[in-house]
Design a protein around this motif. Structure first.
Motif, PDB file in Angstrom:
ATOM      1  N   ASP A 224      -3.651   1.392   0.166  1.00 31.24           N
ATOM      2  CA  ASP A 224      -3.351   2.755   0.603  1.00 31.24           C
ATOM      3  C   ASP A 224      -2.851   2.777   2.045  1.00 31.24           C
ATOM      4  O   ASP A 224      -1.923   3.508   2.384  1.00 31.24           O
ATOM      5  CB  ASP A 224      -4.602   3.633   0.472  1.00 31.24           C
ATOM      6  N   GLN A 225      -3.479   1.977   2.924  1.00 30.36           N
ATOM      7  CA  GLN A 225      -3.082   1.955   4.326  1.00 30.36           C
ATOM      8  C   GLN A 225      -1.676   1.395   4.487  1.00 30.36           C
ATOM      9  O   GLN A 225      -0.863   1.926   5.253  1.00 30.36           O
ATOM     10  CB  GLN A 225      -4.077   1.107   5.148  1.00 30.36           C
TER      11      GLN A 225
ATOM     12  N   SER B   7      -8.430  10.269   4.307  1.00 29.59           N
ATOM     13  CA  SER B   7      -8.745   9.064   3.530  1.00 29.59           C
ATOM     14  C   SER B   7     -10.228   8.972   3.196  1.00 29.59           C
ATOM     15  O   SER B   7     -10.596   8.569   2.090  1.00 29.59           O
ATOM     16  CB  SER B   7      -8.303   7.820   4.304  1.00 29.59           C
TER      17      SER B   7
ATOM     18  N   ASN C 190       0.767   4.031   3.344  1.00 32.01           N
ATOM     19  CA  ASN C 190       0.936   5.079   4.347  1.00 32.01           C
ATOM     20  C   ASN C 190       1.821   4.613   5.494  1.00 32.01           C
ATOM     21  O   ASN C 190       2.643   5.369   6.009  1.00 32.01           O
ATOM     22  CB  ASN C 190      -0.424   5.522   4.891  1.00 32.01           C
TER      23      ASN C 190
ATOM     24  N   LYS D 271     -11.039  11.402   0.433  1.00 31.41           N
ATOM     25  CA  LYS D 271     -10.496  10.911  -0.829  1.00 31.41           C
ATOM     26  C   LYS D 271     -11.414   9.854  -1.443  1.00 31.41           C
ATOM     27  O   LYS D 271     -11.661   9.854  -2.646  1.00 31.41           O
ATOM     28  CB  LYS D 271      -9.100  10.332  -0.612  1.00 31.41           C
ATOM     29  N   LYS D 272     -11.903   8.952  -0.610  1.00 35.43           N
ATOM     30  CA  LYS D 272     -12.805   7.907  -1.102  1.00 35.43           C
ATOM     31  C   LYS D 272     -14.087   8.529  -1.642  1.00 35.43           C
ATOM     32  O   LYS D 272     -14.601   8.116  -2.693  1.00 35.43           O
ATOM     33  CB  LYS D 272     -13.118   6.915   0.008  1.00 35.43           C
TER      34      LYS D 272
ATOM     35  N   ASN E 191      -2.611   8.201  -7.589  1.00 38.48           N
ATOM     36  CA  ASN E 191      -2.449   7.232  -6.500  1.00 38.48           C
ATOM     37  C   ASN E 191      -1.589   6.063  -6.959  1.00 38.48           C
ATOM     38  O   ASN E 191      -0.717   5.584  -6.233  1.00 38.48           O
ATOM     39  CB  ASN E 191      -3.829   6.720  -6.048  1.00 38.48           C
TER      40      ASN E 191
END
Length: 268
Positions: free
Chosen positions: A25-26, A159, A29, A162-163, A7
């Motif tokens: 991350d957001q 997402s 993206n 992934k978390k 990541n």
């Protein structure tokens, strides 16, 4: 620890050459969804070659060749397994938190991880003849199945998944370190050696732990594939192919060790 590294590799790769803070991350993206824009005010810059699948495959092949060479040494000198494991652990943590991928440190990790892998494999083979071949074949089968699911069935993690995986893998890593410390000081197998009784059947808790860990390692492969795919699509710098190859190696080594231990419970 593999996917947090990847990541970060994606994040840093997109940000390469810029002095902006690392995005969430957001935000990353959202950036990926936007069309590329040129900075007309920027001066001439030397373009860095983008990472490709071939880069990752080549680096992965190199690292596994080095890993196998170290494994040969560990196989014939098993006493080196413990010190090699400790050195590999330190190098792995350094690579995980290093801002830029270091080719030398990643290769060094492959060397010492290989020595540890060869040593621990020799110990298991001495107790259970043929177990190493069984574990290698099982690892390759799991890798092939997960790759097929990713490529042909379009298996991807959102997402939330992934978390969940990051929390699960992180929690298992903490448990493993604590359990290793307990095993070292008590001379036992730690929590894995505790026997439980289910429906009249008695077996080590390590069987359940091993099954859970093997499933986690297999699912981590999907995350590795997904991050490599995103990195290639977003054209991150070629140097991050070392980090992607490193991550794949870490996951496959973890998967092999878990399968090796799991088979030993049933062989026992």
């Amino acid at each position: 620890m593999s996917n947090p590294m990847m990541n970060r590799a994606l994040n840093q790769g997109v940000q390469a050459g810029r002095n902006e803070p690392v995005m969430s991350d957001q935000e990353l993206n959202n950036l990926f969804d936007q069309p590329a824009a040129q900075n007309r005010n920027a001066g001439p810059q030397t373009a860095e070659r983008a990472m490709t699948y071939d880069d990752v495959m080549m680096k992965t092949g190199v690292l596994f060749a080095i890993l196998l060479a170290g494994a040969v040494v560990g196989w014939f000198v098993p006493v080196l397994a413990l010190p090699a494991m400790l050195i590999a652990l330190v190098l792995g943590l350094v690579n995980a938190f290093k801002k830029e991928p270091s080719k030398a440190l990643i290769i060094g990790y492959a060397v010492f991880e290989g020595v540890f892998l060869g040593g621990i494999s020799a110990i298991f083979e001495a107790q259970f003849s043929g177990i190493v071949l069984q574990a290698v074949l099982a690892t390759l089968c799991v890798f092939g199945v997960m790759l097929a699911l990713f490529k042909f069935q379009g298996v991807r993690f959102g997402s939330k998944m992934k978390k969940f995986m990051l929390i699960a893998v992180g929690g298992y890593a903490i448990f493993s370190l604590i359990n290793f410390g307990i095993a070292m000081f008590t001379g036992t197998g730690g929590a894995r050696s505790v026997e439980i009784n289910i429906m009249g059947m008695t077996f080590p808790l390590g069987v359940i732990i091993g099954i859970v860990a093997t499933v986690l390692a297999a699912m981590t492969l999907i995350m590795d594939f997904q991050m490599i795919e995103q990195g290639v699509k977003q054209r991150i710098p070629e140097k991050y192919s070392w980090m992607c190859a490193f991550s794949l190696m870490v996951t496959l080594v973890w998967l092999y060790i878990e399968i090796l231990r799991l088979i030993s419970y049933f062989r026992n």
